[in-house]
Design a protein around this motif. Structure first.
Motif, PDB file in Angstrom:
ATOM      1  N   ASP A   1     -66.013 -37.859  25.087  1.00  0.00           N
ATOM      2  CA  ASP A   1     -66.453 -38.395  26.525  1.00  0.00           C
ATOM      3  C   ASP A   1     -67.455 -39.620  25.960  1.00  0.00           C
ATOM      4  O   ASP A   1     -67.352 -40.652  26.516  1.00  0.00           O
TER       5      ASP A   1
ATOM      6  N   ALA B   1     -66.633 -43.538  27.032  1.00  0.00           N
ATOM      7  CA  ALA B   1     -67.301 -44.224  27.898  1.00  0.00           C
ATOM      8  C   ALA B   1     -67.817 -45.697  27.200  1.00  0.00           C
ATOM      9  O   ALA B   1     -67.844 -46.618  27.913  1.00  0.00           O
TER      10      ALA B   1
ATOM     11  N   PHE C   1     -66.353 -42.047  34.911  1.00  0.00           N
ATOM     12  CA  PHE C   1     -65.687 -40.756  34.327  1.00  0.00           C
ATOM     13  C   PHE C   1     -66.391 -39.591  35.219  1.00  0.00           C
ATOM     14  O   PHE C   1     -65.598 -38.649  35.647  1.00  0.00           O
ATOM     15  N   SER C   2     -67.760 -39.671  35.425  1.00  0.00           N
ATOM     16  CA  SER C   2     -68.266 -38.584  36.251  1.00  0.00           C
ATOM     17  C   SER C   2     -67.614 -38.869  37.804  1.00  0.00           C
ATOM     18  O   SER C   2     -67.396 -37.755  38.315  1.00  0.00           O
TER      19      SER C   2
ATOM     20  N   ILE D   1     -64.794 -39.917  38.490  1.00  0.00           N
ATOM     21  CA  ILE D   1     -63.394 -39.304  38.429  1.00  0.00           C
ATOM     22  C   ILE D   1     -63.308 -37.906  38.709  1.00  0.00           C
ATOM     23  O   ILE D   1     -62.831 -37.262  39.164  1.00  0.00           O
ATOM     24  N   THR D   2     -64.239 -37.223  37.732  1.00  0.00           N
ATOM     25  CA  THR D   2     -64.170 -35.783  37.762  1.00  0.00           C
ATOM     26  C   THR D   2     -64.760 -35.402  39.010  1.00  0.00           C
ATOM     27  O   THR D   2     -64.220 -34.244  39.648  1.00  0.00           O
TER      28      THR D   2
ATOM     29  N   GLN E   1     -56.940 -34.371  35.719  1.00  0.00           N
ATOM     30  CA  GLN E   1     -58.104 -35.231  35.538  1.00  0.00           C
ATOM     31  C   GLN E   1     -57.778 -35.750  33.939  1.00  0.00           C
ATOM     32  O   GLN E   1     -58.363 -36.938  33.835  1.00  0.00           O
ATOM     33  N   ASN E   2     -57.637 -34.867  32.858  1.00  0.00           N
ATOM     34  CA  ASN E   2     -57.875 -35.316  31.519  1.00  0.00           C
ATOM     35  C   ASN E   2     -56.736 -36.439  31.232  1.00  0.00           C
ATOM     36  O   ASN E   2     -56.865 -37.213  30.409  1.00  0.00           O
TER      37      ASN E   2
ATOM     38  N   LYS F   1     -57.929 -39.542  32.637  1.00  0.00           N
ATOM     39  CA  LYS F   1     -59.010 -40.068  31.666  1.00  0.00           C
ATOM     40  C   LYS F   1     -58.303 -40.853  30.535  1.00  0.00           C
ATOM     41  O   LYS F   1     -58.550 -41.983  30.047  1.00  0.00           O
TER      42      LYS F   1
END
Length: 369
Positions: A289, A293, A318-319, A321-322, A335-336, A339
């Motif tokens: 992560d 980032a 990224f947060s 998106i989660t 989700q992965n 990413k």
């Protein structure tokens, strides 16, 4: 007989001081505008343009959230609470990413950050450490993180190990040591001060967000306003040239990994406060992560370039998106995959950068002749 008084000869025009022409305000303003435009088109404005692109990405994600869940985004109180949730989600990884950004700019990589967070968290929650109170727990976490970071730096700079191999070995060793210390059990934090770090709010904003902001501000100042930051960029851009310029590259490398370990110690306290416990499996895949980032934020994997603000925006993206996947009930697997696609796209953008069409055509002509 009359006396004559000698008189000084008049000064010639050539002997007079030169008069500077009057300054035209319009010409000065035009020159300033041209300088700003050159900065924007050149390397100086590249970071600003990338950050604006990241902000545009955040806006797009918010628009997607509004279109997919208008019932939630129509409630102003929910939007504020959800924003704080995203920032809290980004806080721990964000602190780790600041240290990772320095390491990558310096030409290295650190695959052990997640394991360092776990080891520091487990060490500070042992019964012996908790008996010293919150001060002992914080001191223990920071010391463990700093010590492991120094070991990484020594192995890489003086042991001449490849950063990938050295930190990969440390990742396995730190996880193993954390499991040994905790006996593969979850250790509960009984200190109210430590646990309160995750729940206390100042002016309606969680304390975790303030900690993230403080670390980001300190990292920005260290990178952009100190000799340490300039040396980091120099070491990452060309280690041999940095050595010839008088920089102790080995010592600086140790300091970079020590800084990364210190950030991991801070993150360990924050994560322990959120879970009110610690275990050997905590902070799993934090290294990926943090690297992702930093890359999204514009840090080159080859070193020599990067920004703290860009890395922070990468963490927040990224947060977001989660959070977006969570409120829409989508799977973690999807989700992965998203990413992963973002990471690949960011690396491709870094590799293919043409600032103008003329530069693109010039390179084509150079390769064909």
């Amino acid at each position: 007989m009359s006396e004559t008084t000698p008189t000084a000869a008049p000064e010639r025009a050539a002997d007079l001081p030169a008069q500077s022409p009057p300054v035209d305000p319009a010409e000065t303003a035009k020159a300033d505008a041209s300088a700003r435009l050159s900065w924007w088109r050149g390397d100086g404005g590249e970071g600003a343009k990338r950050n604006l692109g990241l902000l545009a990405t955040l806006v797009v994600l918010v628009v997607i959230g509004i279109l997919t869940r208008p019932d939630l985004y129509g409630d102003a109180s929910w939007v504020w609470g959800n924003t704080l949730t995203i920032l809290k989600l980004a806080s721990v990884v964000g602190v780790v990413t600041v240290g990772m950004t320095f390491v990558i700019i310096g030409g290295g990589i650190d695959l052990s950050v997640g394991a360092i967070v776990a080891l520091a968290g487990v060490w500070c929650t042992t019964v012996a450490t908790q008996s010293y109170g919150a001060g002992g727990m914080i001191f223990s976490a920071l010391t463990v993180g700093l010590a492991v970071g120094v070991v990484n730096g020594l192995l890489i700079s003086y042991g001449r190990l490849v950063p990938f191999i050295a930190t990969l070995a440390m990742m396995v060793a730190a996880r193993g040591l954390a499991a040994e210390i905790s006996d593969k059990q979850t250790q509960v934090s009984n200190d109210s001060f430590i646990n309160g770090i995750a729940t206390v709010k100042l002016l309606g904003i969680p304390l975790l967000v303030y900690i993230l902001a403080a670390v980001v501000l300190a990292g920005w100042v260290l990178l952009n306003r100190t000799t340490f930051g300039r040396r980091t960029v120099a070491v990452g851009g060309n280690p041999e040239a940095a050595r010839l310029a008088g920089i102790n590259v080995r010592r600086h490398t140790v300091l970079l990994y020590a800084l990364s370990g210190l950030c991991c110690g801070i993150a360990a306290i924050m994560l322990t406060a959120q879970a009110t416990s610690a275990q050997a499996a905590m902070a799993n895949l934090y290294e990926l992560d943090a690297i992702a980032a930093a890359i999204i934020g514009g840090t080159l994997l080859s070193g020599g370039r990067g920004t703290i603000i860009g890395s922070l925006l990468g963490v927040i993206i990224f947060s977001t998106i989660t959070n977006l996947f969570a409120i829409n009930g989508l799977s973690t697997e999807a989700q992965n995959m998203v990413k992963g696609g973002i990471i690949v796209a960011a690396v491709l953008v870094q590799q293919v950068q043409f600032r103008s069409l003329s530069q693109f055509l010039a390179r084509n002509r150079a390769t064909t002749t």
